[in-house]
Design a protein around this motif. Structure first.
Motif, short mmCIF file in Angstrom:
data_model
loop_
_atom_site.label_atom_id
_atom_site.label_comp_id
_atom_site.label_asym_id
_atom_site.label_seq_id
_atom_site.Cartn_x
_atom_site.Cartn_y
_atom_site.Cartn_z
N ALA A 163 0.81 -1.22 0.00
CA ALA A 163 0.00 0.00 0.00
C ALA A 163 0.84 1.27 0.00
CB ALA A 163 -0.92 0.01 1.22
N ALA A 164 2.15 1.16 0.12
CA ALA A 164 3.00 2.34 0.21
C ALA A 164 3.13 3.02 -1.15
CB ALA A 164 4.38 1.96 0.74
N GLN A 165 3.30 4.34 -1.11
CA GLN A 165 3.56 5.12 -2.33
C GLN A 165 5.04 5.36 -2.55
OE1 GLN A 165 1.09 8.35 -0.86
NE2 GLN A 165 -0.25 8.12 -2.64
N LEU A 166 5.81 5.38 -1.47
CA LEU A 166 7.24 5.63 -1.55
C LEU A 166 7.94 4.65 -0.62
CD1 LEU A 166 9.60 7.36 -2.59
CD2 LEU A 166 9.15 8.99 -0.76
N VAL A 167 8.80 3.81 -1.17
CA VAL A 167 9.55 2.81 -0.40
C VAL A 167 11.03 3.21 -0.43
CG1 VAL A 167 10.17 0.39 -0.15
CG2 VAL A 167 7.89 1.02 -0.97
N VAL A 168 11.60 3.38 0.75
CA VAL A 168 13.00 3.81 0.89
C VAL A 168 13.81 2.61 1.36
CG1 VAL A 168 14.55 5.40 2.07
CG2 VAL A 168 12.25 6.14 1.45
N LEU A 169 14.86 2.26 0.63
CA LEU A 169 15.60 1.04 0.93
C LEU A 169 17.04 1.16 0.46
CD1 LEU A 169 14.55 -1.70 -1.64
CD2 LEU A 169 14.04 0.69 -1.95
N PRO A 170 17.95 0.33 1.00
CA PRO A 170 19.35 0.37 0.58
C PRO A 170 19.54 -0.24 -0.81
CG PRO A 170 19.10 -0.63 2.76
CD PRO A 170 17.75 -0.54 2.16
N TYR A 171 20.68 0.13 -1.43
CA TYR A 171 21.07 -0.42 -2.73
C TYR A 171 20.88 -1.93 -2.81
CZ TYR A 171 23.72 3.38 -5.01
OH TYR A 171 24.10 4.50 -5.67
N GLN A 172 21.54 -2.63 -1.85
CA GLN A 172 21.67 -4.08 -1.95
C GLN A 172 20.31 -4.77 -1.99
OE1 GLN A 172 23.25 -2.06 0.01
NE2 GLN A 172 25.45 -2.40 -0.21
N MET A 173 19.35 -4.21 -1.30
CA MET A 173 18.03 -4.84 -1.22
C MET A 173 17.30 -4.75 -2.56
SD MET A 173 15.19 -4.20 1.75
CE MET A 173 16.42 -4.47 3.01
N LEU A 174 17.56 -3.72 -3.32
CA LEU A 174 16.87 -3.55 -4.60
C LEU A 174 17.62 -4.21 -5.75
CD1 LEU A 174 14.59 -1.11 -5.89
CD2 LEU A 174 16.71 -0.98 -7.18
N LEU A 175 18.94 -4.21 -5.70
CA LEU A 175 19.73 -4.66 -6.84
C LEU A 175 20.00 -6.16 -6.83
CD1 LEU A 175 22.33 -1.74 -6.91
CD2 LEU A 175 20.35 -2.05 -8.40
N HIS A 176 19.61 -6.86 -5.78
CA HIS A 176 19.82 -8.30 -5.68
C HIS A 176 18.46 -9.00 -5.77
CE1 HIS A 176 21.05 -12.20 -3.85
NE2 HIS A 176 22.19 -11.92 -4.47
N ALA A 177 18.29 -9.83 -6.80
CA ALA A 177 16.97 -10.41 -7.09
C ALA A 177 16.45 -11.25 -5.94
CB ALA A 177 17.05 -11.24 -8.37
N ALA A 178 17.28 -12.10 -5.35
CA ALA A 178 16.82 -12.95 -4.26
C ALA A 178 16.41 -12.14 -3.04
CB ALA A 178 17.93 -13.95 -3.88
N THR A 179 17.14 -11.06 -2.77
CA THR A 179 16.78 -10.20 -1.63
C THR A 179 15.47 -9.47 -1.91
OG1 THR A 179 19.15 -9.88 -1.23
CG2 THR A 179 17.64 -8.40 -0.09
N ARG A 180 15.28 -9.01 -3.14
CA ARG A 180 14.01 -8.37 -3.50
C ARG A 180 12.84 -9.31 -3.26
NH1 ARG A 180 16.56 -6.73 -8.35
NH2 ARG A 180 15.29 -8.19 -9.56
N ILE A 207 27.98 -6.88 -5.14
CA ILE A 207 26.86 -7.67 -4.60
C ILE A 207 26.87 -9.08 -5.17
CG2 ILE A 207 24.34 -7.89 -4.61
CD1 ILE A 207 24.18 -4.86 -4.46
N HIS A 208 27.19 -9.19 -6.46
CA HIS A 208 27.08 -10.48 -7.13
C HIS A 208 28.42 -11.20 -7.28
CE1 HIS A 208 23.39 -8.32 -8.35
NE2 HIS A 208 22.86 -9.52 -8.26
N SER A 209 29.46 -10.69 -6.61
CA SER A 209 30.71 -11.42 -6.52
C SER A 209 30.72 -12.20 -5.21
CB SER A 209 31.90 -10.47 -6.60
OG SER A 209 31.94 -9.81 -7.85
N ALA A 210 31.53 -13.24 -5.15
CA ALA A 210 31.55 -14.08 -3.95
C ALA A 210 32.96 -14.63 -3.75
CB ALA A 210 30.55 -15.22 -4.08
N GLU A 211 33.34 -14.82 -2.48
CA GLU A 211 34.66 -15.35 -2.15
C GLU A 211 34.56 -16.30 -0.98
OE1 GLU A 211 39.24 -13.74 -1.39
OE2 GLU A 211 37.54 -12.35 -1.25
N VAL A 212 35.24 -17.44 -1.07
CA VAL A 212 35.29 -18.42 0.02
C VAL A 212 36.75 -18.78 0.26
CG1 VAL A 212 33.00 -19.38 -0.32
CG2 VAL A 212 34.90 -20.30 -1.62
N SER A 213 37.10 -18.93 1.53
CA SER A 213 38.47 -19.27 1.89
C SER A 213 38.62 -20.78 2.03
CB SER A 213 38.86 -18.58 3.20
OG SER A 213 38.09 -19.11 4.27
N GLY A 214 39.86 -21.24 2.04
CA GLY A 214 40.12 -22.65 2.25
C GLY A 214 39.64 -23.12 3.60
#
Length: 938
Positions: A391-408, A435-442
């Protein structure tokens, strides 16, 4: 013009977009000189008389939204960009809703639909129901069947309009009641208190019954342990879902109204935007929702005190599962007392959350106000704000929440037919890439393998065959990831030394072949991973058995597992552990590394040409890592552009904009005619700024701070002499930017040794930018206090000199207004490290992908130059912050005089730049400028 070939899932949305298109078409016939008046008499409410550039900004923004285009807007800091965005966008939304309601009323009254050419037709001939390529009809279908289908679609459209009117009327009445009827609010609060008291009495009653109940058989699963066993995984066709959440619960009942999504980089910037909305003429009537993370919005003291975001998220999800299983548990026989450990969250209640939702929509609130409201209503602000999205007319949110499909998707954000405003977008491309890069250590790979292996040993006999197959596939993947790094999965990664060291970069396909996992369908594994929620279940398993039962007589085999986790802890977790995170044995609980590996696995499903895998082999396996690098951020931004009605990319400094056009929009499939660029000047008069390019120093030393020359003693000496001369004529504060922390350290040490530092300290007190973020505020306070005291006391010390770093804490988001920044000095050109494997691969990718225009440098070389100038533009924009401010900008490097470099400065600076071949001419201009501005004779 809105494209006619767009596919609309919603017939009503298609109708309204065509209506807006028809209106726009009728307006295009004439051209008008005054942009404030040209939009057919559009009224832009504003809290004060706007500048002319603000009027132009709002008018252009309105046209972009009306035509459904992609806008790139540049408005320097100090020109009221936020207010222009608010008033321009909300004025368009106001008119759009008004036209929509008028068309709904006319359609319901007359039964006719307005076509895109402005003519009216009976419903049977409406454009929303005519045959199109999107709605194919079977060949040879009789006319009466076609007409019947068309009439049915029209009746359904009218019925939907009626239902939407009823829902809108109910929502408005409900909000009006909350806004004007305080008694309703207090009555709801009393009812909530009575309900809590009843729950408390029932809980005490259940505990008394449980205390007298017999213990369950030993071979039965312990209380709460059944949730750790994976539910049977089924394919999408079989409608399997191991999440345990009803689809009806996840999908909001209320349909989404047309809204504007506004996103920025940090919570402080979002809060500042919300405060601007509150002060604007739209502050009382706009339904605004602020979204944030659980870290920012959680009000449960037992959860919010956990130090890491992952621990907070998992504890919240566990409490939700307890809430969903509450009714089922009450029907079963009493369980052990251990169930108290999994108590449901008292702030997650359907009625309380919906009451909070309505209170959120009544008035504009920022994150802090939302948290305070949640505490008062005893309802979770994190979920209450998400319930308010439709029902909102204006939604204020951080970059990451909008630019990442799974988070959206998880947040309930739907972009179909909506408007997106991306503010502070100068680093948008880097943000999407990050946001869409990932790194895992040994160490994480070994830890995850050990955890999952222990999990399979405990529950293997209870797992379904398909679940067991996927668990074994994941174990195989983890083993191969460690092998490709040169390690052994069965040994402690901290003690494993690698024979081969260095960095290696591979395509995705080459990495899969070398790892010997090309025979595994990663898409199916990823889908299983998401549906089964194995990362969260393994976290619960680790939390329960990795600490509490390590020394238990019932599970002696887990003691070795616990010791192994402890051996990995120093290499994995660097932050100190608070007492809240510790288990009964005093050993910190570890979050599952499978969550990081899940992101890496998802990245490996990217198209081969759009990403690369970097193998970083260090001295030991625990320090080595696998990193996925996204080369084409457009593949993710294309989803946003495709779904939205219009997208606006805005910032204070957007130059050079070629990166946005080529790397983001063109690669996302956006036609060039759909992109609109708008750049306004600054509100300061031309005489209030003095940009200088200085090509040589006082001793005629040519200034060219390349990697080969900048560390020469004569270059560092010349830089010090230039600053000594500038500090004699510049009052107040001087901010000097260096290309890196290391170079700043070298120059400072050289000046200290040569005596130049003492000469500088005669005129300005010297401050250095700290590397630690928690020390920035203290340095800025002391810097500001010194300038203020020197201005009042007089004497030889006239202010302060702040040595900063491009891309550091002071180069972005800090305002050096008035006396805090009367002069900004840029030492050299901050080019990125050209030897970086990531940058080299990005350059090669752009050279192969983007076309090269005649007389233009290769796209890869242009990228390096653009990255440099974006950093420069951010830094030099720190000084001018309002209409009456004045400052000088000094660019110390003869390369700044090149036309290609000058062309990438902001227009309001570029048009006033003076190139000085000798330092004497530059010094004379500086002295004259600051004497005039200080009211002294030249």
């Amino acid at each position: 013009m809105v494209r006619r070939d767009l596919k609309f899932r919603d017939p009503l949305l298609g109708l309204l977009v065509r209506l807006a298109s028809a209106k726009q078409s009728r307006r295009r016939s004439g051209t008008m000189a005054n942009k404030t008046q040209e939009v057919g008499g559009i009224h832009f409410p504003f809290p004060f008389t706007p500048y002319s550039i603000q009027k132009d900004f709002m008018a252009e923004l309105y046209q972009v939204l009306e035509a459904g285009k992609i806008g790139i807007f540049e408005s320097p800091t100090g020109t009221g960009k936020s207010l222009s965005l608010i008033c321009g966008a909300l004025s368009w939304l106001r008119d759009f809703e008004q036209k929509k309601h008028q068309e709904e009323a006319r359609l319901l009254e007359t039964g006719t639909i307005l076509l895109s050419d402005g003519t009216e037709q009976p419903p049977s001939l409406s454009s929303s129901c005519k045959e199109t390529p999107d709605t194919p009809r079977p060949a040879g279908e009789p006319d009466w069947v076609t007409q019947f289908v068309q009439k049915k679609e029209e009746r359904d459209l009218v019925d939907r309009l009626k239902e939407e009117q009823v829902r809108r009327k109910k929502r408005e009445e409900r909000l009006q009641q909350i806004r004007h009827n305080a008694q309703l609010k207090y009555a709801t609060r009393r009812a909530r208190q009575e309900e809590e008291e009843m729950e408390r009495l029932l809980r005490l009653s259940r505990e008394m019954v449980a205390a007298g109940a017999e213990a369950e058989p030993r071979e039965q699963l312990a209380c709460g342990e059944e949730e750790l066993v994976l539910a049977e995984y089924e394919s999408d066709e079989e409608k399997g879902a191991a999440s345990g959440v009803d689809e009806d619960e996840a999908d909001p009942e209320e349909e989404h109204v047309t809204k504007i999504y506004y996103c920025s980089r940090t919570h402080s910037q979002l809060a500042q935007f919300v405060h601007e909305v509150q002060r604007s003429p739209f502050g009382k009537d706009t339904r605004l929702v602020s979204l944030g993370s659980r870290q920012n919005l959680c009000i449960n003291e037992d959860v919010k005190t956990l130090s890491s975001a992952q621990l907070i998220n998992d504890r919240c999800m566990e409490m939700q599962r307890s809430k969903h299983e509450k009714n089922r548990a009450e029907e079963e026989k009493p369980k052990r007392r251990r169930q108290e450990h999994r108590a449901a969250c008292p702030f997650y209640s359907y009625e309380q959350l919906h009451l909070l939702r309505d209170q959120v929509l009544v008035g504009v609130k920022d994150i802090e106000q939302l948290v305070a409201l949640g505490k008062e209503a005893r309802a979770c602000p994190y979920y209450g704000s998400r319930f308010a999205i439709p029902a909102a007319q204006l939604v204020v949110l951080p970059y990451q929440m909008l630019l990442h499909a799974a988070t959206r998707q998880a947040a309930g954000i739907r972009l179909q037919g909506q408007v997106v405003l991306i503010d502070e977008a100068h680093n948008l491309i880097d943000t999407i890439t990050s946001i869409h890069s990932a790194e895992v250590s040994g160490a994480q790979l070994c830890q995850a393998h050990s955890q999952l292996l222990q999990y399979m040993e405990r529950y293997g006999k209870r797992l379904k065959a398909k679940n067991l197959m996927y668990v074994k596939q994941i174990l195989y993947l983890l083993e191969k990831f460690v092998t490709v790094l040169g390690g052994n999965i069965k040994q402690n990664p901290n003690t494993q030394s690698l024979s081969q060291t260095g960095t290696e970069l591979k395509t995705i396909n080459d990495f899969l072949f070398e790892s010997q996992i090309d025979n595994i369908n990663l898409f199916k594994v990823r889908r299983y991973w998401e549906k089964s929620m194995i990362s969260r279940k393994l976290f619960g398993f680790t939390e329960r058995y990795g600490t509490v039962l390590a020394a238990s007589r019932e599970q002696p085999r887990l003691a070795g597992f616990q010791h192994f986790l402890q051996s990995l802890q120093p290499a994995v977790t660097k932050t100190p552990v608070t007492p809240v995170e510790e288990g009964e044995a005093g050993v910190p609980r570890l979050a599952s590394p499978l969550m990081h590996i899940e992101s890496f696995l998802a990245a490996l499903t990217t198209a081969n040409q759009d990403g690369r895998v970097i193998l970083s082999r260090q001295g030991s396996l625990s320090q080595s890592s696998l990193k996925f690098l996204l080369l084409n951020p457009a593949v993710h931004f294309a989803q946003v552009v495709k779904e939205c009605r219009a997208v606006v990319i805005a910032g204070g400094t957007m130059q050079p904009v070629s990166d946005f056009r080529e790397q983001l929009l063109a690669c996302a499939g956006v036609e060039a005619e759909r992109v609109v660029e708008f750049s306004c000047g600054h509100v300061i008069p031309p005489e209030n700024i003095l940009p200088l390019v200085i090509c040589s120093g006082p001793s005629s030393q040519q200034l060219e701070f390349t990697y080969q020359k900048r560390e020469l003693p004569q270059m560092m000496d010349e830089t010090g002499r230039i600053l000594c001369n500038l500090c004699t004529v510049v009052p107040g504060g001087v901010v000097c930017f260096f290309p890196s922390y290391e170079y700043q350290r070298q120059v400072y040490a050289h000046w200290d040794k040569s005596g130049l530092l003492a000469r500088l300290a005669v005129r300005k007190k010297i401050f250095q930018e700290p590397k630690r973020a928690n020390q920035v505020e203290q340095v800025l306070m002391e810097y500001s206090r010194c300038i203020k005291c020197c201005g009042q006391a007089g004497g030889t010390v006239t202010g302060a000199l702040l040595l900063s770093v491009v891309g550091g804490k002071m180069s972005e988001g800090i305002n050096f207004s008035d006396n805090l920044g009367r002069c900004v000095v840029m030492v050299g050109m901050p080019y990125p490290n050209i030897k970086s494997p990531e940058l080299q691969e990005k350059m090669a990718y752009l050279d192969q992908t983007l076309p090269r225009g005649p007389g233009q440098p290769p796209p890869g070389k242009a990228l390096v130059e653009n990255l440099c100038m974006k950093a420069v533009n951010q830094s030099i924009g720190r000084a001018i912050r309002h209409q009456k401010d004045f400052a000088s900008i000094v660019l110390l490097d003869q390369r700044y005089a090149r036309p290609s470099i000058l062309g990438k400065l902001p227009a309001w600076i570029r048009d006033r730049v003076e190139v000085k071949a000798t330092f004497g001419l530059a010094f004379a201009a500086m002295r004259k400028f600051h004497r005039e501005k200080s009211g002294l004779p030249s």
